[in-house]
Scaffold this active site. Structure first.
Site, PDB file in Angstrom:
ATOM      1  N   LYS A 103       0.817  -1.109   0.078  1.00 26.37           N
ATOM      2  CA  LYS A 103       0.145   0.013  -0.103  1.00 26.37           C
ATOM      3  C   LYS A 103       0.725   1.246  -0.124  1.00 26.37           C
ATOM      4  CE  LYS A 103      -2.888   1.131   3.790  1.00 26.37           C
ATOM      5  NZ  LYS A 103      -2.738   2.523   4.160  1.00 26.37           N
ATOM      6  N   SER A 104       2.003   1.197   0.882  1.00 27.65           N
ATOM      7  CA  SER A 104       2.664   2.404   0.847  1.00 27.65           C
ATOM      8  C   SER A 104       3.155   2.654  -0.346  1.00 27.65           C
ATOM      9  CB  SER A 104       3.846   2.368   2.053  1.00 27.65           C
ATOM     10  OG  SER A 104       3.240   2.215   3.294  1.00 27.65           O
TER      11      SER A 104
ATOM     12  N   ARG B 125       2.883   6.167  -3.300  1.00 25.06           N
ATOM     13  CA  ARG B 125       3.548   6.717  -3.967  1.00 25.06           C
ATOM     14  C   ARG B 125       4.099   6.895  -5.256  1.00 25.06           C
ATOM     15  NH1 ARG B 125       4.402   5.482   1.397  1.00 25.06           N
ATOM     16  NH2 ARG B 125       5.827   6.762   2.802  1.00 25.06           N
TER      17      ARG B 125
ATOM     18  N   GLN C 125       4.601   9.569   6.401  1.00 22.94           N
ATOM     19  CA  GLN C 125       3.646  10.442   5.534  1.00 22.94           C
ATOM     20  C   GLN C 125       4.295  11.889   5.607  1.00 22.94           C
ATOM     21  OE1 GLN C 125      -0.133   9.556   7.216  1.00 22.94           O
ATOM     22  NE2 GLN C 125      -0.339   7.476   6.412  1.00 22.94           N
TER      23      GLN C 125
ATOM     24  N   ASP D 255       2.112  -0.433  12.010  1.00 20.10           N
ATOM     25  CA  ASP D 255       0.830  -0.877  11.416  1.00 20.10           C
ATOM     26  C   ASP D 255       0.863  -2.452  11.690  1.00 20.10           C
ATOM     27  OD1 ASP D 255       0.265   1.519  10.389  1.00 20.10           O
ATOM     28  OD2 ASP D 255       1.376   0.999   8.156  1.00 20.10           O
TER      29      ASP D 255
ATOM     30  N   LYS E 115      -4.543   6.841  14.512  1.00 23.69           N
ATOM     31  CA  LYS E 115      -4.650   6.066  13.162  1.00 23.69           C
ATOM     32  C   LYS E 115      -6.143   6.104  12.933  1.00 23.69           C
ATOM     33  CE  LYS E 115      -0.371   5.370  12.584  1.00 23.69           C
ATOM     34  NZ  LYS E 115       0.359   5.905  11.609  1.00 23.69           N
TER      35      LYS E 115
ATOM     36  N   ARG F 273      -7.140  -2.442  10.010  1.00 21.34           N
ATOM     37  CA  ARG F 273      -6.254  -3.446  10.504  1.00 21.34           C
ATOM     38  C   ARG F 273      -6.881  -4.014  12.101  1.00 21.34           C
ATOM     39  NH1 ARG F 273      -2.170  -2.877   7.124  1.00 21.34           N
ATOM     40  NH2 ARG F 273      -1.478  -0.704   6.383  1.00 21.34           N
TER      41      ARG F 273
HETATM   42  C1  S3P Z   1       2.541   5.231   5.852  1.00 28.05           C
HETATM   43  C2  S3P Z   1       3.114   5.649   7.080  1.00 28.05           C
HETATM   44  C3  S3P Z   1       2.601   5.450   8.448  1.00 28.05           C
HETATM   45  C4  S3P Z   1       1.625   4.351   8.522  1.00 28.05           C
HETATM   46  C5  S3P Z   1       0.706   4.164   7.348  1.00 28.05           C
HETATM   47  C6  S3P Z   1       1.448   4.398   6.168  1.00 28.05           C
HETATM   48  C7  S3P Z   1       3.250   5.505   4.801  1.00 28.05           C
HETATM   49  O1  S3P Z   1       1.789   6.423   8.998  1.00 28.05           O
HETATM   50  O2  S3P Z   1       0.881   4.132   9.603  1.00 28.05           O
HETATM   51  O3  S3P Z   1      -0.191   3.080   7.133  1.00 28.05           O
HETATM   52  O4  S3P Z   1       2.948   4.885   3.822  1.00 28.05           O
HETATM   53  O5  S3P Z   1       3.920   6.438   4.657  1.00 28.05           O
HETATM   54  P1  S3P Z   1       2.548   7.796   9.906  1.00 28.05           P
HETATM   55  O6  S3P Z   1       3.331   8.516   8.914  1.00 28.05           O
HETATM   56  O7  S3P Z   1       1.359   8.480  10.189  1.00 28.05           O
HETATM   57  O8  S3P Z   1       3.467   7.175  10.982  1.00 28.05           O
END
Ligand code: S3P
Length: 434
Positions: free
Chosen positions: A25-26, A30, A170, A320, A347, A393
């Site tokens: 997902k991350s 991007r 993020q 996560d 979250k 989650r």
């Molecule tokens: C993510 C960063 C995390 C994570 C989220 C995805 C990302 O959040 O909890 O599920 O893809 O950069 P935070 O940046 O708020 O810690």
């Protein structure tokens, strides 16, 4: 999203099989954003199937980026370069904090006003962490007391030197994206190391940046005005989704799983170390690198699980995965203690409260702290009626916990799993032996 649904999870004897995960997902978020501001076309295979990454694609389309989903599931996008279109309406980020926070760095570089909205959960989440630095860079931003909706009027940004008060990938990503549009060199420093997919992805799209480890976190420098070029990439399997199956396997000494093509980026793979230290057998059978991201195939064997303490830099590294680790904690020998994880309270739900509530409904003893949880091991849990709290989650973590409970467990709001992993319940059922 579909209407409310509930799922019943029956106790299991084992989990066994091969599970191939949809794209991380991350990384999907991007790549979709960077492909939109790149020059030329991009093709993304194994793009995340979750609703969150669809929200990002929806926003990119609203900003004038043409894309289509091919028959083989790949997403093909036409990059617009740095200049996007003013959206005809609000940019709907749905449930996705990543979409709102990271994309705000890109729209802050555009010469128009964007309104970013989200669902009820996202509308409660803190945005001050991006509003403050983006405003320092020159964007004009209004919000509802630091919460969505955000109205961002972008334009000519100046580079900043920013020490992030919270460890958030993020926020780091938002500022690196904004840095691309800024005059000068932007410098971002994080207090603790967070996932580095943005740094890795920027390089894959042809951007130069400097990285330096500053003890507990990283410092990144990026020069504005660098052009991106489109890529063809296959997105590795989502490690945070694999976490549910790894933890399910960890519940039963006889479990055997094979997980091919899994993301193994060291800033994400702490879960594998922790589970191995707890006793789970994990062998990496194939290791490869795709556009700078490490990918491996895992062979997993269940075992009796010891306990663990997650604190300090491990908490952002496992942010996560803490819900599912906590959900299996009562079944471990020594239990699990989580500290320094206050971020979990902001979250998609208050994940500390959600985990404590559901574990107690299953009969577990749990200590709740402002920044974590202490869950003793050696407990026997019973099936119960649980809530997902609208949080993907939490729904998935408790489906895993339910596998070793006595009696059936009902999970209300199970559809929230669609946010990151629509096929989750079906896949879990297919791996479960009774
Ligand atoms: C993510 C960063 C995390 C994570 C989220 C995805 C990302 O959040 O909890 O599920 O893809 O950069 P935070 O940046 O708020 O810690």
């Amino acid at each position: 999203m579909k209407g409310e649904s509930q799922v019943v999870v029956r106790p299991a004897r084992n989990v066994r099989g091969v599970v191939e995960l949809p794209g991380d997902k991350s990384i999907s978020h991007r790549y979709a954003m960077l492909a939109g501001i790149a020059e030329g076309a991009s093709r993304l295979e194994n793009y995340s199937t979750g609703a969150d990454c669809a929200s990002t694609l929806g926003c990119m389309r609203a900003l004038g980026v043409a894309w289509k989903r091919k028959d083989d599931g790949a997403i093909e996008l036409e990059g617009r370069g740095f200049s996007l279109d003013a959206p005809g309406g609000p940019l709907d980020c749905g449930n996705s904090g990543s979409t709102m926070r990271m994309l705000s760095g890109i729209v802050a570089g555009q010469k128009f006003t964007s309104e970013m909205i989200g669902d009820e959960s996202l509308s409660r989440r803190p945005m001050e962490r991006v509003i403050k630095p983006l405003s320092e860079m020159g964007a004009k931003i209004s919000s509802r007391q630091g919460k969505p909706p955000l109205r961002i009027t972008g334009g000519s940004l100046r580079a900043i030197d920013y020490k992030m008060p919270v460890a958030s990938a993020q926020v780091k990503s938002c500022l690196l994206f904004a840095g691309l549009f800024a005059e000068g060199e932007t410098h971002v420093e994080e207090p603790l190391r967070t996932r580095d997919h943005t740094e890795v992805a920027l390089r894959a799209f042809g951007v130069q940046l400097q990285r330096k480890s500053s003890g507990s976190g990283d410092e990144v420098r990026i020069r504005g005005g660098q052009r991106l070029r489109g890529v063809e990439a296959r997105i590795p399997g989502d490690l945070s989704s694999a976490a549910f199956f790894l933890c399910a396997a960890a519940l039963f000494p006889g479990s055997q799983l094979i997980i091919p093509n899994l993301l193994m980026n060291p800033t994400r793979a702490r879960l594998l170390d922790v589970l191995m230290q707890m006793g789970l057998g994990i062998a990496v059978t194939k290791l490869d690198e795709i556009h700078g991201e490490l990918v491996g195939s895992l062979q997993v064997e269940g075992a009796r699980l010891k306990g663990a303490t997650i604190a300090g830099g491990d908490s952002p590294a496992l942010i996560d995965e803490i819900p599912v680790l906590s959900a299996i904690a009562p079944y471990t020998e020594q239990g699990i203690e989580v500290r320094d994880a206050r971020e979990l309270r902001v979250k998609e739900s208050d994940r500390i409260a959600a985990v404590a509530t559901n574990l107690r409904l299953m009969g577990a003893q749990v200590e709740e702290h402002d920044d974590g949880l202490k869950i003793p091991g050696g407990q026997t849990l019973h099936g119960a009626e649980l809530e997902s709290f609208g949080d993907h989650r939490i729904a998935m973590a408790f489906a895993v916990a339910a596998l070793r409970a006595q009696g059936d467990t009902l999970i209300r709001g199970a559809e929230s799993a669609d946010i990151s992993y629509p096929a989750f319940f079906q896949t879990l059922e297919g791996l479960t032996e009774r």
